[in-house]
Design an enzyme around this catalytic site. Structure first.
Site, PDB file in Angstrom:
ATOM      1  N   ASP A 267       0.836  -1.207   0.000  1.00  0.00           N
ATOM      2  CA  ASP A 267       0.000   0.000   0.000  1.00  0.00           C
ATOM      3  C   ASP A 267       0.868   1.252   0.000  1.00  0.00           C
ATOM      4  O   ASP A 267       1.796   1.372   0.786  1.00  0.00           O
ATOM      5  CB  ASP A 267      -0.897  -0.020   1.237  1.00  0.00           C
ATOM      6  CG  ASP A 267      -2.098   0.895   1.132  1.00  0.00           C
ATOM      7  OD1 ASP A 267      -2.024   1.896   0.403  1.00  0.00           O
ATOM      8  OD2 ASP A 267      -3.105   0.605   1.798  1.00  0.00           O
TER       9      ASP A 267
ATOM     10  N   HIS B 259      -0.627   4.484   0.092  1.00  0.00           N
ATOM     11  CA  HIS B 259      -1.476   5.607   0.499  1.00  0.00           C
ATOM     12  C   HIS B 259      -0.845   6.341   1.687  1.00  0.00           C
ATOM     13  O   HIS B 259      -0.927   5.874   2.815  1.00  0.00           O
ATOM     14  CB  HIS B 259      -2.882   5.113   0.857  1.00  0.00           C
ATOM     15  CG  HIS B 259      -3.633   4.617  -0.324  1.00  0.00           C
ATOM     16  ND1 HIS B 259      -3.569   3.316  -0.741  1.00  0.00           N
ATOM     17  CD2 HIS B 259      -4.450   5.256  -1.191  1.00  0.00           C
ATOM     18  CE1 HIS B 259      -4.328   3.170  -1.815  1.00  0.00           C
ATOM     19  NE2 HIS B 259      -4.879   4.331  -2.106  1.00  0.00           N
TER      20      HIS B 259
END
Length: 139
Positions: A17, A19
């Site tokens: 990930d 983000h």
């Protein structure tokens, strides 16, 4: 006057990930709330969380995930923590931690079965997580 030692948190975004925005928001919120924060950033492996927790003598590990693979990425973290000498360290997880629309009560139960102390749904405010940390850390 004796100054109370700040509680140490290790935070980061697990797995593949990338983000970063929520991670930065949590970093600032936790810091402003008086925690010492070790921010590992994005694409963090379980082993990196554990190494940082050992190195910093962390009081808790806070895992974020937004790309939906949190359930897979988090599986086995409690056991690895226990094996590394971090038995009982509070583990918290939050964000978009599963794929698709699922009842959060079911998701939370699965994460607790994996050894997480708290699991938070998408959109949880940092204040709720901070409150949970104070509760878990008797702070």
């Amino acid at each position: 006057m004796i100054e109370k030692k700040k509680k140490v948190l290790v935070i980061g975004v697990i797995g593949a990930d990338v983000h970063a925005v929520g991670n930065k928001i949590l970093y600032h919120a936790f810091t402003q709330a008086g925690f010492e924060v070790v921010n590992l950033g994005v694409m963090v492996s379980q082993e990196e969380y554990i190494a940082a927790a050992i190195e910093s003598n962390a009081d808790a590990i806070v895992v974020s995930s937004l790309y939906g693979q949190g359930e897979l990425d988090c599986r086995g973290l409690r056991e690895k923590c226990d094996e590394a000498g971090l038995k009982g360290i509070p583990l918290l997880v939050g964000g978009n931690i599963v794929i698709g629309k699922q009842k959060f009560e079911d998701v939370e139960m699965r994460f607790k079965e994996m050894g997480f102390d708290r699991a938070f749904p998408p959109g949880t405010s940092p204040e709720i997580t901070i409150e949970a940390l104070h509760d878990l850390l008797d702070d």
